[in-house]
Design a protein around this motif. Structure first.
Motif, PDB file in Angstrom:
ATOM      1  N   LEU A 124       0.332  -1.297   0.358  1.00 14.47           N
ATOM      2  CA  LEU A 124       0.490  -0.377   0.005  1.00 14.47           C
ATOM      3  C   LEU A 124       1.267   1.285  -0.081  1.00 14.47           C
ATOM      4  CD1 LEU A 124      -1.940  -1.598   0.556  1.00 14.47           C
ATOM      5  CD2 LEU A 124      -3.641  -0.320   2.504  1.00 14.47           C
ATOM      6  N   TRP A 125       1.842   1.467   1.479  1.00 12.07           N
ATOM      7  CA  TRP A 125       3.068   2.399   1.147  1.00 12.07           C
ATOM      8  C   TRP A 125       3.954   3.044  -0.362  1.00 12.07           C
ATOM      9  CZ3 TRP A 125       7.983   3.257   0.057  1.00 12.07           C
ATOM     10  CH2 TRP A 125       8.264   4.337   0.817  1.00 12.07           C
ATOM     11  N   CYS A 126       3.880   1.888  -1.542  1.00 15.61           N
ATOM     12  CA  CYS A 126       4.383   1.910  -2.645  1.00 15.61           C
ATOM     13  C   CYS A 126       3.384   2.732  -2.985  1.00 15.61           C
ATOM     14  CB  CYS A 126       5.451   0.369  -2.944  1.00 15.61           C
ATOM     15  SG  CYS A 126       6.859  -0.276  -2.702  1.00 15.61           S
ATOM     16  N   LEU A 127       2.309   1.596  -3.628  1.00 15.48           N
ATOM     17  CA  LEU A 127       1.131   2.138  -4.646  1.00 15.48           C
ATOM     18  C   LEU A 127       0.555   4.167  -4.391  1.00 15.48           C
ATOM     19  CD1 LEU A 127      -1.067   1.561  -6.761  1.00 15.48           C
ATOM     20  CD2 LEU A 127      -2.108   0.507  -4.858  1.00 15.48           C
ATOM     21  N   ASP A 128       1.319   4.274  -2.937  1.00 15.05           N
ATOM     22  CA  ASP A 128       0.272   5.650  -2.512  1.00 15.05           C
ATOM     23  C   ASP A 128       1.758   6.520  -3.577  1.00 15.05           C
ATOM     24  OD1 ASP A 128      -0.981   7.852  -1.244  1.00 15.05           O
ATOM     25  OD2 ASP A 128       0.978   7.946   0.114  1.00 15.05           O
ATOM     26  N   GLN A 129       3.154   6.103  -3.036  1.00 17.34           N
ATOM     27  CA  GLN A 129       3.950   6.383  -3.659  1.00 17.34           C
ATOM     28  C   GLN A 129       3.816   6.503  -5.165  1.00 17.34           C
ATOM     29  OE1 GLN A 129       6.283   8.079  -1.550  1.00 17.34           O
ATOM     30  NE2 GLN A 129       4.912   7.497  -0.446  1.00 17.34           N
ATOM     31  N   LEU A 130       3.190   5.890  -5.849  1.00 17.09           N
ATOM     32  CA  LEU A 130       3.252   6.002  -7.348  1.00 17.09           C
ATOM     33  C   LEU A 130       2.405   6.053  -8.424  1.00 17.09           C
ATOM     34  CD1 LEU A 130       4.350   4.242  -9.559  1.00 17.09           C
ATOM     35  CD2 LEU A 130       2.521   2.216  -9.302  1.00 17.09           C
ATOM     36  N   CYS A 164      -4.154  -4.027  -6.515  1.00 21.49           N
ATOM     37  CA  CYS A 164      -4.332  -2.926  -7.568  1.00 21.49           C
ATOM     38  C   CYS A 164      -5.143  -1.784  -6.707  1.00 21.49           C
ATOM     39  CB  CYS A 164      -4.837  -4.048  -8.930  1.00 21.49           C
ATOM     40  SG  CYS A 164      -6.481  -4.532  -8.474  1.00 21.49           S
ATOM     41  N   GLY A 165      -4.831  -1.573  -5.618  1.00 22.12           N
ATOM     42  CA  GLY A 165      -5.824  -0.068  -5.261  1.00 22.12           C
ATOM     43  C   GLY A 165      -6.408  -0.262  -4.020  1.00 22.12           C
ATOM     44  N   PHE A 166      -6.415   1.004  -3.356  1.00 23.45           N
ATOM     45  CA  PHE A 166      -6.605   0.728  -1.651  1.00 23.45           C
ATOM     46  C   PHE A 166      -7.762   1.753  -0.923  1.00 23.45           C
ATOM     47  CE2 PHE A 166      -3.014   2.696  -1.330  1.00 23.45           C
ATOM     48  CZ  PHE A 166      -3.251   3.148   0.007  1.00 23.45           C
ATOM     49  N   ILE A 167      -8.761   2.117  -0.258  1.00 23.86           N
ATOM     50  CA  ILE A 167      -9.050   3.521   0.176  1.00 23.86           C
ATOM     51  C   ILE A 167      -8.929   3.622   2.038  1.00 23.86           C
ATOM     52  CG2 ILE A 167     -11.685   2.507  -0.039  1.00 23.86           C
ATOM     53  CD1 ILE A 167     -12.437   5.025  -1.242  1.00 23.86           C
ATOM     54  N   ILE A 198     -13.179  10.428   3.773  1.00 23.96           N
ATOM     55  CA  ILE A 198     -12.401   9.340   2.281  1.00 23.96           C
ATOM     56  C   ILE A 198     -11.194  10.354   2.747  1.00 23.96           C
ATOM     57  CG2 ILE A 198     -11.590   8.441   0.612  1.00 23.96           C
ATOM     58  CD1 ILE A 198     -14.235   7.822   1.141  1.00 23.96           C
ATOM     59  N   LEU A 199      -9.737   9.386   3.346  1.00 21.44           N
ATOM     60  CA  LEU A 199      -8.318   9.848   3.625  1.00 21.44           C
ATOM     61  C   LEU A 199      -7.737   9.445   2.132  1.00 21.44           C
ATOM     62  CD1 LEU A 199      -8.175   8.702   7.405  1.00 21.44           C
ATOM     63  CD2 LEU A 199      -8.343  10.809   6.567  1.00 21.44           C
ATOM     64  N   THR A 200      -8.296   8.821   1.485  1.00 20.65           N
ATOM     65  CA  THR A 200      -7.026   8.512  -0.015  1.00 20.65           C
ATOM     66  C   THR A 200      -8.247   7.426  -0.849  1.00 20.65           C
ATOM     67  OG1 THR A 200      -4.345   8.368  -0.869  1.00 20.65           O
ATOM     68  CG2 THR A 200      -5.611   6.659   1.338  1.00 20.65           C
ATOM     69  N   ILE A 201      -7.782   6.987  -1.616  1.00 14.39           N
ATOM     70  CA  ILE A 201      -8.267   6.417  -2.481  1.00 14.39           C
ATOM     71  C   ILE A 201      -6.601   6.803  -3.736  1.00 14.39           C
ATOM     72  CG2 ILE A 201      -9.397   7.475  -4.223  1.00 14.39           C
ATOM     73  CD1 ILE A 201     -10.542   5.465  -4.830  1.00 14.39           C
ATOM     74  N   ASP A 202      -5.985   5.466  -3.714  1.00 18.95           N
ATOM     75  CA  ASP A 202      -5.043   5.203  -4.871  1.00 18.95           C
ATOM     76  C   ASP A 202      -5.592   3.691  -5.505  1.00 18.95           C
ATOM     77  OD1 ASP A 202      -4.023   6.302  -1.986  1.00 18.95           O
ATOM     78  OD2 ASP A 202      -2.435   5.860  -2.403  1.00 18.95           O
ATOM     79  N   VAL A 203      -4.891   4.233  -6.731  1.00 15.48           N
ATOM     80  CA  VAL A 203      -5.441   2.555  -7.602  1.00 15.48           C
ATOM     81  C   VAL A 203      -4.308   2.807  -9.148  1.00 15.48           C
ATOM     82  CG1 VAL A 203      -7.224   1.968  -9.636  1.00 15.48           C
ATOM     83  CG2 VAL A 203      -7.893   2.578  -7.771  1.00 15.48           C
TER      84      VAL A 203
END
Length: 167
Positions: free
Chosen positions: A30-36, A71-74, A86-91
């Motif tokens: 999740l952290w890597c996806l947020d950085q991306l 592939c994503g998280f919220i 909603i604090l973050t949504i990452d896809v």
């Protein structure tokens, strides 16, 4: 204030992804996806991301592909007075516009409504046109502009809100 005239439909879901609750082993991905997904100054540090995931009033939904890859998280949480945030949504950028974000957002809306929320809020950068269009399709309205919301970059944000179904 409405963002723009809304199309009659929302994203078509064409990526097979199932939603599940966050597991401790997911954190690195999740952290890597947020950085991306977000530029420096907007993306979360490890400490910030851990803090939001661990909030007592928060939940994290993870979208997992057919192969088990994330592939994503919220991350969303309840606030007093029947409000959700909603604090973050990452896809994953390679899977955007394939319904993953829609699944995550609708999953968070459903859970927030079950937990007694009638309205949900979120912030997005005023220059993030893709996110603004996405939230527009999902019925969000601009409440106000938050000057220099992203301190590291100096970028303003829109505070958006949406009434949840059945509330």
């Amino acid at each position: 204030m409405p963002l723009a005239s809304r199309p009659a439909t929302i994203d078509i879901i064409d990526v097979q992804a199932r939603l599940r609750d966050y597991r401790l082993a997911d954190f690195g991905a999740l952290w890597c996806l947020d950085q991306l997904c977000f530029e420096e100054g907007i993306s979360y540090s490890k400490v910030e991301l851990q803090h939001y995931i661990k909030l007592k009033t928060a939940f994290t939904l993870v979208a997992e592909g057919e192969t088990g890859s994330i592939c994503g998280f919220i991350i969303a949480h309840r606030r007093r007075g029947g409000f959700g945030h909603i604090l973050t949504i990452d896809v994953d950028p390679d899977l955007r516009q394939h319904g993953v974000g829609t699944r995550l957002l609708l999953g968070a809306h459903e859970r927030l409504a079950r937990e007694g929320c009638h309205t949900v809020f979120l912030e997005t950068a005023v220059n993030n046109l893709a996110a603004i269009a996405f939230y527009n399709r999902h019925g969000y309205d601009v409440v106000r502009t938050l000057p220099r919301y992203y301190h590291a970059t100096g970028v303003d944000a829109f505070l958006l809100s949406k009434k949840l179904q059945g509330k």
